[in-house]
Write a protein that holds these residues in place. Structure first.
Motif, PDB file in Angstrom:
ATOM      1  N   ASP A 159       8.369  41.646 -34.166  1.00  0.00           N
ATOM      2  CA  ASP A 159       7.691  42.943 -33.402  1.00  0.00           C
ATOM      3  C   ASP A 159       7.060  42.095 -33.526  1.00  0.00           C
ATOM      4  OD1 ASP A 159       5.604  45.324 -33.853  1.00  0.00           O
ATOM      5  OD2 ASP A 159       7.603  46.007 -35.095  1.00  0.00           O
ATOM      6  N   GLY A 160       5.359  41.906 -32.543  1.00  0.00           N
ATOM      7  CA  GLY A 160       4.573  41.321 -32.849  1.00  0.00           C
ATOM      8  C   GLY A 160       3.705  41.789 -33.467  1.00  0.00           C
ATOM      9  N   GLU A 161       3.326  43.067 -33.290  1.00  0.00           N
ATOM     10  CA  GLU A 161       2.163  43.676 -34.617  1.00  0.00           C
ATOM     11  C   GLU A 161       2.990  43.700 -36.253  1.00  0.00           C
ATOM     12  OE1 GLU A 161      -0.989  46.073 -35.377  1.00  0.00           O
ATOM     13  OE2 GLU A 161      -0.817  44.804 -33.468  1.00  0.00           O
ATOM     14  N   ALA A 162       3.942  44.230 -36.208  1.00  0.00           N
ATOM     15  CA  ALA A 162       4.239  43.996 -37.568  1.00  0.00           C
ATOM     16  C   ALA A 162       4.231  42.434 -38.517  1.00  0.00           C
ATOM     17  CB  ALA A 162       5.557  44.081 -37.654  1.00  0.00           C
ATOM     18  N   GLU A 163       4.646  41.540 -37.522  1.00  0.00           N
ATOM     19  CA  GLU A 163       3.934  40.500 -38.102  1.00  0.00           C
ATOM     20  C   GLU A 163       2.601  40.010 -38.290  1.00  0.00           C
ATOM     21  OE1 GLU A 163       5.157  35.514 -37.012  1.00  0.00           O
ATOM     22  OE2 GLU A 163       5.558  37.107 -35.028  1.00  0.00           O
ATOM     23  N   ARG A 164       1.953  40.338 -37.613  1.00  0.00           N
ATOM     24  CA  ARG A 164       0.686  40.305 -37.848  1.00  0.00           C
ATOM     25  C   ARG A 164       0.046  40.907 -38.898  1.00  0.00           C
ATOM     26  NH1 ARG A 164       0.776  39.898 -31.743  1.00  0.00           N
ATOM     27  NH2 ARG A 164       0.265  42.251 -31.416  1.00  0.00           N
ATOM     28  N   ARG A 165       0.323  42.351 -38.860  1.00  0.00           N
ATOM     29  CA  ARG A 165       0.312  43.138 -40.162  1.00  0.00           C
ATOM     30  C   ARG A 165       0.432  43.098 -41.292  1.00  0.00           C
ATOM     31  NH1 ARG A 165       2.761  47.740 -37.253  1.00  0.00           N
ATOM     32  NH2 ARG A 165       3.983  47.109 -38.102  1.00  0.00           N
TER      33      ARG A 165
END
Length: 63
Positions: free
Chosen positions: A25-31
């Protein structure tokens, strides 16, 4: 010493399976990275290292 065949994939296989399972999950990784950087920049992680967490050999700057 020969390894026993337990029928299990072994540590490398288990780690590989864990890394390959599901999509990232790219967004979760960025967060998560943003939260880490915010905590680091705020000095949250500036606490001294506990002696039991310092694995350096004695005499190399260890506490």
């Amino acid at each position: 010493m020969a390894e026993r065949d337990t029928g299990l994939p072994g540590l490398p296989g288990l780690l590989g399976a864990a890394l390959r399972e599901g999509d990232v999950d790219g967004e979760a990784e960025r967060r998560a990275v943003a939260a880490f950087r915010a905590a680091r920049d705020a000095g949250v992680q500036a606490a001294p290292t506990r002696s039991q967490d310092d694995w350096r050999p004695r005499g190399s700057g260890a506490l």
